[in-house]
Motif scaffolding. Structure first.
Motif, mmCIF file in Angstrom:
data_model
loop_
_atom_site.group_PDB
_atom_site.id
_atom_site.type_symbol
_atom_site.label_atom_id
_atom_site.label_comp_id
_atom_site.label_asym_id
_atom_site.label_seq_id
_atom_site.Cartn_x
_atom_site.Cartn_y
_atom_site.Cartn_z
ATOM 1 N N ILE A 198 14.359 -17.635 6.025
ATOM 2 C CA ILE A 198 14.546 -18.897 5.316
ATOM 3 C C ILE A 198 15.767 -19.638 5.850
ATOM 4 N N VAL A 199 16.855 -18.900 6.071
ATOM 5 C CA VAL A 199 18.075 -19.500 6.613
ATOM 6 C C VAL A 199 17.778 -20.238 7.916
ATOM 7 N N MET A 200 17.024 -19.620 8.794
ATOM 8 C CA MET A 200 16.775 -20.226 10.098
ATOM 9 C C MET A 200 15.853 -21.438 10.000
ATOM 10 N N GLN A 201 14.917 -21.420 9.061
ATOM 11 C CA GLN A 201 14.066 -22.595 8.880
ATOM 12 C C GLN A 201 14.857 -23.765 8.305
ATOM 13 N N GLN A 202 15.798 -23.483 7.437
ATOM 14 C CA GLN A 202 16.624 -24.556 6.891
ATOM 15 C C GLN A 202 17.581 -25.097 7.953
ATOM 16 N N LYS A 203 18.115 -24.221 8.756
ATOM 17 C CA LYS A 203 18.952 -24.664 9.884
ATOM 18 C C LYS A 203 18.156 -25.597 10.794
ATOM 19 N N ALA A 204 16.865 -25.319 10.981
ATOM 20 C CA ALA A 204 16.030 -26.151 11.845
ATOM 21 C C ALA A 204 15.865 -27.560 11.282
ATOM 22 N N ARG B 132 7.301 -22.075 5.454
ATOM 23 C CA ARG B 132 7.518 -22.143 6.900
ATOM 24 C C ARG B 132 8.046 -20.826 7.455
ATOM 25 N N SER B 133 8.815 -20.109 6.661
ATOM 26 C CA SER B 133 9.394 -18.848 7.143
ATOM 27 C C SER B 133 8.446 -17.672 6.995
ATOM 28 N N TRP C 276 3.395 -30.372 9.182
ATOM 29 C CA TRP C 276 4.196 -30.284 7.947
ATOM 30 C C TRP C 276 4.573 -28.838 7.617
ATOM 31 N N LEU C 277 3.623 -27.929 7.753
ATOM 32 C CA LEU C 277 3.813 -26.572 7.239
ATOM 33 C C LEU C 277 4.213 -25.543 8.291
ATOM 34 N N ARG C 278 4.110 -25.880 9.566
ATOM 35 C CA ARG C 278 4.314 -24.869 10.609
ATOM 36 C C ARG C 278 5.768 -24.409 10.693
ATOM 37 N N LYS C 279 5.933 -23.204 11.181
ATOM 38 C CA LYS C 279 7.256 -22.628 11.390
ATOM 39 C C LYS C 279 7.975 -23.360 12.511
ATOM 40 N N ARG C 280 9.263 -23.619 12.318
ATOM 41 C CA ARG C 280 10.075 -24.289 13.346
ATOM 42 C C ARG C 280 10.692 -23.247 14.270
#
Length: 600
Positions: A227-233, A336-337, A596-600
Motif C-alpha cells: 500500500i505504501v508503494m502504491q501511495q508513493k506512486a 491497486r496493491s 484506473w485500477l491497475r497496479k502502479r
C-alpha cells in the motif's frame, strides 16, 4: 522577498540556538500500570518572574471536537529547585497556576488512562499507549522550547518504545517544540518491529499484539508496504520525514478502542482484537487511510487548521477533501496493491454513492458546511438528542464519493487527466511547499490542471452547492454497473424494531420518508401496520412485502402521552444501490477501468 525569508530563517535559527540548552523536561513512570496510572514529572526551568500557567489540552491533532483530558489528572504538586512546595491555584478546570517559584518549577501529577485509542491514552501491564494531549501537561509561553522526554519503561514486561520523537538513547526522546510533542503518539510495549528503507528514508512498523507470530508480522508488513508503494506512486515521492522515519504504531489488543489517527511522521492504528484471533489483515484499510494522510492533511494542509488550537475545538470547511478524498483513496490503494481484489473494491462503491444521493442532509448543508459539523460529531460527546441523521452526512463518505466522481469525470474526458495527477499537482503546489490551502485554492489548482470551465462547474455544483454528479453515466463509462437491487420492492423508508416499549423506529424519522410524512417519530409506539396488529412475533418485512411501491396502507400508533392515532402511509421503492464489474462494457470503458485500477 527571498532575502527577507533568508533573514527570518537566520533569526529563527539564532533564536533556537540561544535557547537550545533550556528544555522542558518530562519523565514518565508506570509502576502502578496495573491500575491504569502513570506518574508524570515535568521540569520547567529558566522561567520569568511571573505565574507559570500549566495546562492540559482540550483537543488533539486529527480530532476536531473538544475533549476534557484534564479530568484524568490528580495528585498535582509543584516545587521549586530547592524542593520547596509551591502554591497552586485553579483559574479554570484545565489549568494550574504556579506562583512563587525561583525560576524553576517541578510539576508532578498522576494520570489515569484506560482507553487505548487514537485520541485517549491507555495504561496497563501490557503497554503504555500514549496520545500526548491526553497524557502530558504543558506550559503557556514555553511552547517553542525544545523538549526531552524520559520513559521509565517496565523492563519486567520487556517494554520497548516506539514514537516519531527523535531517539536520544537510554529511552530518552527529543521534540523541537511542544506542538511536535503533542503530535507524537507513543506506544510502549513488548513490540514487534519491522522496517524498510525507501529512497533513503525508513518506513517502520511497531506492532503490539499478543499471541501472534513472526511469520504473521512479516506478511502484515509486506501487505502494508504494498500500500505504501502504491501511495508513493500517486504523489511521485514520499513526504520528507523530519527525522528520516515514518512509524506505523499498530496496537491490536483485546481492550483497545478501534481508531486511526494521523500524525506528521507516524500514525496510531488501533483495534480491539482478541488474543486468539490471527493478525491477518487487521485494520489494513485504516493503515491505508492514515498513511495517505501524511501527504493529504499533514502537509497538504487546510489553512483553517493552522495554527491548530490545543485549547478549543478546531473547525475546517475542507474536511470533505482532507478526510473525504483520503477515504476515496483508502480502498483504491488497497485494490491497486492487491490487499483487496479489484472486484471487492468496485462492489463496495455503490452503497456509499446511494447513501449520499438519498441522504436528506444535502438539503441542509453542502460539503463545506458538512465539514463545519466536525466539532459536534468527531467523537464529540453530548447527552441531548440530535437530528444528525437528517441534517448530517459524514464528510468522510460525502467527500469520498465526490473524489470518486471527480476521478471518473477526469478519466472519461479521455485526455489523460485523472485524480492521481491532480493530487500530485496539489502536492507540488501546497504539500512540498507546505503552503496551506483554502477551498478556492483547490478550485484554482483544478482550473490550472483541467481547465477553468471544468473546475468552475465541478466546484460550483458539487462543493459550493450540494448537487450530485450523474453517477449512472460515469459508472457506465468506467465499465461499472450501477443498479438498485431492491427495484420494485416497497419500503416505509425507515426501520422499525421490537423494543422495550413496543414496536418503534430505530432512529429519527428520515425527512421525506413515508414514515416521516405520516407524522411518526422515534418515541411513538406502532400498534398495527396494514391492518395487522403487531405482536412480539410479527415480521415487518413480510407485511411490507405483500405490497408494492405506491400502495397506501394504514398505520396505527400511540404517542408517548398515550394518545392513539391512525395515519395513511404511502410506500416508496426501496433503495439498495450496488456496483460491479460490467462484463458487457465496451472497449473504451474497459480500458478506462483498467487504467484506473491497475497496479502502479
Amino acid at each position: 522577498m527571498k532575502l527577507r525569508n533568508l533573514t527570518i530563517a537566520l533569526l529563527s535559527f539564532l533564536a533556537i540556538s540561544l535557547q537550545a540548552q533550556t528544555y522542558n523536561e518530562y519523565e514518565l513512570s508506570f509502576d502502578n500500570a496495573v491500575h491504569h496510572e502513570a506518574n508524570i514529572k515535568i521540569k520547567f526551568s529558566n522561567l520569568e518572574n511571573k505565574v507559570l500557567e500549566v495546562r492540559m489540552s482540550r483537543s488533539s491533532p486529527g480530532r476536531y471536537a473538544v475533549h476534557e483530558f484534564a479530568k484524568n489528572v490528580y495528585n498535582v504538586k509543584a516545587t521549586d529547585s530547592n524542593g520547596k512546595a509551591l502554591p497552586i491555584t485553579r483559574e479554570n478546570p484545565y489549568q494550574w497556576n504556579v506562583a512563587g517559584h525561583n525560576g524553576t518549577v517541578n510539576f508532578e501529577y498522576t494520570l489515569y488512562a484506560n482507553r487505548a485509542g487514537g485520541t485517549y491514552s491507555g495504561i496497563d501491564e501490557s503497554h503504555a499507549h500514549l496520545n500526548m494531549p491526553a497524557t502530558l501537561a504543558w506550559a503557556r509561553g514555553l511552547d517553542q522550547r525544545p523538549v526531552k522526554v524520559k520513559f521509565n519503561v517496565r523492563e519486567d514486561r520487556n517494554w520497548k518504545v516506539a514514537t516519531q520523537l527523535k531517539d536520544l538513547g537510554n529511552n530518552t526522546f527529543y521534540a523541537p517544540n511542544t506542538y511536535y510533542l503533542m503530535d507524537s503518539p507513543t506506544e510502549i510495549a513488548d513490540l514487534y518491529f519491522r522496517e524498510r528503507n525507501v529512497d533513503g528514508q525508513t518506513i517502520r512498523l511497531a506492532l503490539h499484539k499478543d499471541g501472534t507470530t513472526d511469520a504473521e508480522v512479516d506478511a502484515y508488513f509486506e501487505e502494508t508496504m504494498g500500500i505504501v508503494m502504491q501511495q508513493k506512486a500517486v504523489f511521485g515521492e514520499l513526504a520528507t520525514y523530519d527525522f528520516g522515519q515514518y512509524t506505523f504504531l499498530s496496537c491490536y489488543m483485546p481492550n483497545a478502542s478501534g481508531d486511526g489517527m494521523e500524525h506528521r511522521n507516524s500514525t496510531y492504528v488501533v483495534s480491539g482484537l482478541a488474543v486468539e484471533r490471527p493478525l491477518a489483515s487487521t485494520s489494513m484499510g485504516t493503515m491505508s487511510h492514515e498513511f495517505f494522510h501524511n501527504w493529504n492533511v499533514e502537509r497538504i494542509r487546510p489553512r483553517s487548521l493552522e495554527p491548530f488550537s490545543f485549547e478549543d475545538a478546531n473547525m475546517s470547511g475542507e474536511l470533505w477533501f482532507a478526510e473525504g478524498f483520503t477515504s476515496y483513496y483508502t480502498g483504491l490503494m488497497q485494490a491497486r496493491s492487491g490487499s483487496i481484489s479489484t472486484d471487492q473494491y468496485v462492489n463496495g462503491l455503490g452503497g456509499s454513492v446511494g447513501y449520499v444521493i438519498n441522504a436528506p442532509g444535502r438539503s441542509f448543508h453542502n460539503p463545506i458546511e458538512m465539514s463545519y459539523q466536525a466539532p459536534f460529531v468527531d467523537a464529540a460527546t453530548s447527552i441531548d438528542p440530535t437530528n444528525l441523521s437528517n441534517i448530517f452526512i459524514s464528510y468522510y463518505t460525502y467527500g469520498s464519493v465526490l473524489g470518486l466522481a471527480l476521478d471518473m469525470s477526469l478519466r472519461t474526458m479521455d485526455n489523460g487527466k485523472n485524480l492521481d495527477d491532480y493530487m500530485k499537482y496539489v502536492w507540488e503546489k501546497h504539500g512540498k511547499t507546505e503552503i496551506p490551502y483554502t477551498v478556492r485554492d483547490l478550485q484554482a489548482r483544478m482550473a490550472e490542471y483541467a481547465g477553468e470551465s471544468f473546475a468552475n462547474e465541478f466546484f460550483g455544483k458539487y462543493i459550493l452547492d450540494s448537487q450530485m454528479p450523474d453517477y449512472a453515466n460515469l459508472f457506465k463509462k468506467m465499465g461499472v454497473t450501477y443498479t438498485n437491487r431492491a427495484e420494485g420492492r416497497a419500503s416505509m423508508g425507515d426501520n422499525i424494531r421490537k423494543q422495550r416499549e413496543g414496536w418503534q423506529l430505530t432512529g429519527n424519522a428520515t425527512v421525506g420518508s413515508p414514515i416521516y410524512k405520516a407524522g411518526i417519530e422515534s418515541e411513538d409506539v406502532i400498534l398495527s401496520l396494514a391492518g395487522t396488529v403487531l405482536t412480539d412475533d410479527s415480521n415487518i418485512n413480510e407485511i411490507i412485502a405483500a405490497h408494492k411501491p405506491g400502495d397506501s396502507i394504514e398505520i396505527k400508533y400511540r404517542k408517548i402521552w398515550g394518545e392513539e392515532k391512525t395515519s395513511k402511509l404511502t410506500l416508496e421503492e426501496a433503495q439498495a444501490w450496488s456496483t460491479g464489474m460490467d462484463a458487457n462494457a465496451d472497449a473504451k470503458a474497459k480500458a478506462r477501468r483498467e487504467a484506473w485500477l491497475r497496479k502502479r
